[in-house]
Design a protein around this motif. Sequence first.
Motif, mmCIF file in Angstrom:
data_model
loop_
_atom_site.group_PDB
_atom_site.id
_atom_site.type_symbol
_atom_site.label_atom_id
_atom_site.label_comp_id
_atom_site.label_asym_id
_atom_site.label_seq_id
_atom_site.Cartn_x
_atom_site.Cartn_y
_atom_site.Cartn_z
ATOM 1 N N TRP A 78 1.708 -0.832 3.368
ATOM 2 C CA TRP A 78 2.562 -2.019 3.467
ATOM 3 C C TRP A 78 2.191 -2.841 4.693
ATOM 4 C CZ3 TRP A 78 6.319 -3.159 7.261
ATOM 5 C CH2 TRP A 78 7.066 -4.316 7.001
ATOM 6 N N HIS A 143 3.597 -1.636 -1.639
ATOM 7 C CA HIS A 143 4.845 -2.391 -1.639
ATOM 8 C C HIS A 143 4.603 -3.749 -0.980
ATOM 9 C CE1 HIS A 143 6.050 1.851 -1.809
ATOM 10 N NE2 HIS A 143 7.122 1.443 -2.474
ATOM 11 N N LEU A 149 10.203 -1.204 0.067
ATOM 12 C CA LEU A 149 9.630 -0.071 0.795
ATOM 13 C C LEU A 149 10.722 0.830 1.349
ATOM 14 C CD1 LEU A 149 7.085 1.291 2.157
ATOM 15 C CD2 LEU A 149 7.622 -0.138 4.144
#
Length: 295
Positions: A78, A143, A149
Amino acid sequence: MPVCYRHPDRETHIRCQRCSRPICPDCMTGASVGFQCPECVREGHKSVRQPKRFTGARVGFRALPVTFSLIGVNVLVWLSIILTGGSGSRIADFLAIRLQGYCLTPDGGFAVPSEVCRASGGTWMPGVDDGAFWQLLTSTFTHVSIIHLAVNMLSLYMLGSFLEPIVGRLRLLVFYLISGLAGSALVVWASVPASSTVGASGAIFGLLGVLVVLFVRAGQSLSPLLPVLLINAGITFFGNGISWQGHLGGFIGGLVVAGIFTSLRADRKAPLQWAALGAFTLALLALIGVRILLF
C-alpha cells in the motif's frame, strides 16, 4: 515441533486452553472457547472454576510471525502505491487482477488490442489472459484506500491471532494463499473481463471459512460467529464497489482447505494432507486455465 503429551509420536499445534499442554485431535475436547485435554475436562467437572478464555495468547511478532508478516507485506505494498501516485498508479494497475488487459493513456484506459495500444503511444496493462499470472496472488496484497487496508488488516490480525496457534505457521500461510487464489479464480470467471480487483478480502474470507469448519468439527456452536458471517455476507452482496466474487471464492477456498486439514490431521496423514492441498491448488489453476482458453 510440539507433540501431543499423551501421544509423543503425533505432531500438533493445538494446546489445552487450561493447562497449555499440546494435544492431538484424538485428545482434545471442545470447550466454550478453544479445546481442553482429558485431564482438564475431568478437573472441570469437579471444579466450579471457569476455563481460561482463548485470547490468541501472546500478541507479539514472535508469537504470530506469519500473521504480522502478512500484515507487513500488505502495508508495504500500500505504501509503494501511495508513494507512486495512489489508486491510478502503474504499480496498482500492475498488481491488480483482471482477465483482460487494457490500454492506459493520459486520457484514461480503454480496451483495444495491445499492438494498437503501443502504436498509439499508450501503455499496455496486461491481464491474466495476457500472461500476467502474478496478479492471481499480488492482487490479494494490494489496497488503494487506507480504510480498505485498515479494515482488512484488523480482520487479518483477529483471525490470524486465533488460527495461527491452532493450525501452525506454515499452514496458516498456505491457507491464506490458497484462499486468495480461490478468490482470484472466481474473479476471472465471474467479473467483467476488463475490470480490476484488489484487496486481501478473499484470503481473509478464506480464513473465516477455516474458522467455521474448525468450530463445526470441534462440535462447537456457530452462534458466536453468526453475527460476523451475516454482516460480512451483507457487505459482500449489497456493498458498493465490493468484489463478491473474491469474497465468495475465498470463503469457499477456506472451507475446502479446512476440510482437508481437519480430515487428515494425524501426523501419519500429514503427507496426504499436503498432497490434497496441492491437488486443490492445481484444480484452481486448471479452472483459471479453462477460463483463459474460453475467453
